[in-house]
Design a protein around this motif. Sequence first.
Motif, mmCIF file in Angstrom:
data_model
loop_
_atom_site.group_PDB
_atom_site.id
_atom_site.type_symbol
_atom_site.label_atom_id
_atom_site.label_comp_id
_atom_site.label_asym_id
_atom_site.label_seq_id
_atom_site.Cartn_x
_atom_site.Cartn_y
_atom_site.Cartn_z
ATOM 1 N N ASN A 1 0.863 -1.177 0.000
ATOM 2 C CA ASN A 1 0.000 0.000 0.000
ATOM 3 C C ASN A 1 0.902 1.230 0.000
ATOM 4 O O ASN A 1 1.466 1.601 1.022
ATOM 5 C CB ASN A 1 -0.907 -0.021 1.243
ATOM 6 C CG ASN A 1 -1.881 1.129 1.277
ATOM 7 O OD1 ASN A 1 -1.647 2.180 0.679
ATOM 8 N ND2 ASN A 1 -2.988 0.934 1.976
ATOM 9 N N PRO A 2 1.080 1.854 -1.175
ATOM 10 C CA PRO A 2 2.040 2.969 -1.262
ATOM 11 C C PRO A 2 1.678 4.157 -0.372
ATOM 12 O O PRO A 2 2.564 4.903 0.040
ATOM 13 C CB PRO A 2 2.005 3.371 -2.736
ATOM 14 C CG PRO A 2 0.909 2.616 -3.364
ATOM 15 C CD PRO A 2 0.471 1.526 -2.460
ATOM 16 N N ASN A 3 0.397 4.325 -0.083
ATOM 17 C CA ASN A 3 0.000 5.456 0.764
ATOM 18 C C ASN A 3 0.210 5.182 2.242
ATOM 19 O O ASN A 3 0.474 6.099 3.016
ATOM 20 C CB ASN A 3 -1.468 5.808 0.516
ATOM 21 C CG ASN A 3 -1.703 6.188 -0.923
ATOM 22 O OD1 ASN A 3 -0.906 6.897 -1.517
ATOM 23 N ND2 ASN A 3 -2.772 5.677 -1.505
ATOM 24 N N GLN A 4 0.058 3.913 2.619
ATOM 25 C CA GLN A 4 0.268 3.522 4.006
ATOM 26 C C GLN A 4 1.047 2.201 4.030
ATOM 27 O O GLN A 4 0.470 1.140 4.268
ATOM 28 C CB GLN A 4 -1.075 3.344 4.730
ATOM 29 C CG GLN A 4 -1.790 4.644 4.987
ATOM 30 C CD GLN A 4 -3.155 4.719 4.304
ATOM 31 O OE1 GLN A 4 -3.505 3.870 3.496
ATOM 32 N NE2 GLN A 4 -3.907 5.731 4.628
ATOM 33 N N PRO A 5 2.349 2.247 3.718
ATOM 34 C CA PRO A 5 3.121 0.997 3.698
ATOM 35 C C PRO A 5 3.151 0.355 5.077
ATOM 36 O O PRO A 5 2.933 1.023 6.093
ATOM 37 C CB PRO A 5 4.513 1.457 3.271
ATOM 38 C CG PRO A 5 4.553 2.911 3.508
ATOM 39 C CD PRO A 5 3.154 3.419 3.424
ATOM 40 N N LEU A 6 3.435 -0.930 5.070
ATOM 41 C CA LEU A 6 3.399 -1.654 6.339
ATOM 42 C C LEU A 6 4.459 -1.119 7.299
ATOM 43 O O LEU A 6 5.644 -1.098 6.987
ATOM 44 C CB LEU A 6 3.633 -3.151 6.074
ATOM 45 C CG LEU A 6 3.439 -4.065 7.281
ATOM 46 C CD1 LEU A 6 1.982 -4.044 7.742
ATOM 47 C CD2 LEU A 6 3.850 -5.493 6.936
#
Lengths: 378, 416
Positions: free
Chosen positions: A66-71
């Motif tokens: 998830n590029p907006n909220q990476p792990l």
Amino acid sequence: MHRYLVHQETTGASATHALVIGIGAYPHLIGGSGQLAPSNDGMQQLSSPPISARKFAEWLILSYRNPNQPLGSVALLLSENPQRDFTNPKSNQQIQPENATYDQVDEAIGDWAMRGGQNPDNLLLLYFCGHGIAQGADMALLMSDYGNNPRARLEQALDFRRFRLGMARNLPRRQIYFVDACRANSDTLIEAFGYAGRVPIAPGLESAAEAPVYYATLAGENAFGKPNEVSVFTDALLKGLNGSGSDNSEGDWRVTTSRLKESIDYHVRQAFEAGAKRAQVPPTDDLTTFDIHYLSGEPEVPVFVSCRPESENANAEFVCKAGGVERNRRKPESAQWALPLPAGSYRFAAEFPSGSRAPVEQEVHVRPVYRKVLLEVT
Amino acid sequence: MDSGLKLRVSKYLMGTDIPRNGVIANIYALDPDKSQNSKRNLVIPVGYGARYETVNLEPGNYLVEALLPSGDILSQEAATKEGQFPEVDLQGEHSAHEWHSLHNLLGNVEAGDSYYRSYDRVKEWSSLDVWALRNPPPELRSGTPEGSRAWQSLVKWTAKGSAQAMDDIGPSLEVSLPNDRDGATQVHSFRMGAEHLPKEQLPRWYALAKSVKALQLVSVPAPWFNLDNSHELPVELLVRQSEGGDLEASFSVPDLDLSTALGYMSRGALQAAAHLVDQADAVNMLFLKWTNPLGAAGGAYILLGTQPLTDTRPWHEWVRNLMNHFPWLPDGAIQYAWLQLRQGSSPENRRRAREALIKAFSRGIPYYTLGLQWMIDGLTLLGEDDKEAQRMLRSVQQVTWRADMSQTFTSIGLAR
């Protein structure tokens, strides 16, 4: 690494923080190692939740994108008998997950909520697999030490309704809950006069967050499927995240909250149609649409191939070709042929080794949520 | 563009086709580099006689997918050429009986093969009785001075069991004869004949279903008025008993705009429901015309559950009107309270929410199950210091423990 974490990554401004809980060992329920709780409601030890929770944690660490909220982090608590290490699939580090007693879960939730609340644009994921008892809108998630105090039997339970209400009035603005619990109806909640367990988070002053909840929709043991296997719901969840719940409306393949629901509904419905009992509960709460996961390649799509009439499956050898090259083959069997395939175009054929029927074939485009291929036999 | 596809879901619905606001469909372009031709969240009709929805598309190959309220997904490939509009009939599942068909579409009962697998396991089904409460005891009449006693009575009945409930409700019961039945399921039709009554003062009906094990009180969503001509539509109750005698009671409303939207709503697919009501501008019409207050309440649940509430929208005012204009409808006050609480925790929001929740409580049990959920959550958010809210919360919670949360309309088990 902080206690309870099995994975941590350095990220930019906003990140995804996950808390994964899987409870199979309940010492005070039937078959457990401790004193049997009077309020056991017939609940037994479970084999599936630790397996399911491990699978979900592994999926997050290896596949979540998830590029907006990476792990940013994955915390994992497991109760199983015997307790086993968790191998981080990325670092290969062996970690002994903490036991999911109420006090430890409470602390892990506090840490997780604090990590999430540091940036309003973070995303929080919570996954729980284990026993739950439900009555109407109330639901208690039972931690591993449930029943250790006969005088206060729900002290080792989490009041999920109040917990979620509290979380949703705190940052971050997006939170997702996966509750894979059997949700057995129990008079325990009624006898407790509305007390459904402890609540580790109080409502804050924020306007309501987007906080969809996905519940397992099957009642009782049916929710877990076969012993020693991933549960029906978690299997459906992972299928959805691996692509069955994705769409490419923006060009790339993304799993959104609403498409994931369509996928989970479909896959769990297959279990229901097979005779499992549906729980009398809403399967999703507060479902708004936003992106969860971006696939790095083509989505994996469940495909079901069958002859029409279905009775010819027992005589047919099924073949799947991609780009003119044979990719999969199955010997004659009475059941339909279920296989996962990357989205794309395929040619499916039914051949009849006995020569009883003429071979048939069909070009089919495969894309999420699933694809059913019916080969008309004449 | 002079090409495209004509789409519908082909499913026999006993003459109650849904030509206008059917189910959600997606069209995916399959040809390389043509993905921009895909179309999502279309609405297509359902039925055998239903018209087709014509969708303009460039010539090419497509995969058409329909997402049914039941959770079933139908898909079919289709191709179109210049000047052509081929018909695509997505085949819905066959239900066990024709009279199951709409309920099967809505997800209230499984399709034929699956239904018969469980049906045939039982050699002889036990008795299943249904009564109508067209003139319910005073405490079950919403919007009357006695209405606030509904909670108290329901708490008593759920605690003391079926005998007490039958004693108290018994004199009001009228036997309801099913339109159709088999051993496990029955359908009953309800129509008040309330066209001549003022919308501000409508009566309330219930139905009571009894198996060997269970007694279920269901709120009848009537009168349900047709938005087009203000005529009252009959609503249909499907009662189903399980092998063990548990009961499920599900309603369908033959509303051209909201029937399937309410089906999506009951399984939590509020986004799909929102696409449907957006499509026909249905909620705006419901609010503007005040023809069908119960339908307007359904639309408000869908909007409140799907739209951002931080800024002010015109329909927020309509929710307040729903609360103020219809004292027999607890749901309007619940929705207004929920709107206030979702917008933030300012003292003013809390004060308005509190007043609305007290009003809702005094009106009796909500028509919609979602109202029970929002009432409990709203009263919880008022905090433990608010003793009056806590007292109401305890009553609502005790009733909700016996509610079937998977139903669109309120259904409460009085004995198990």
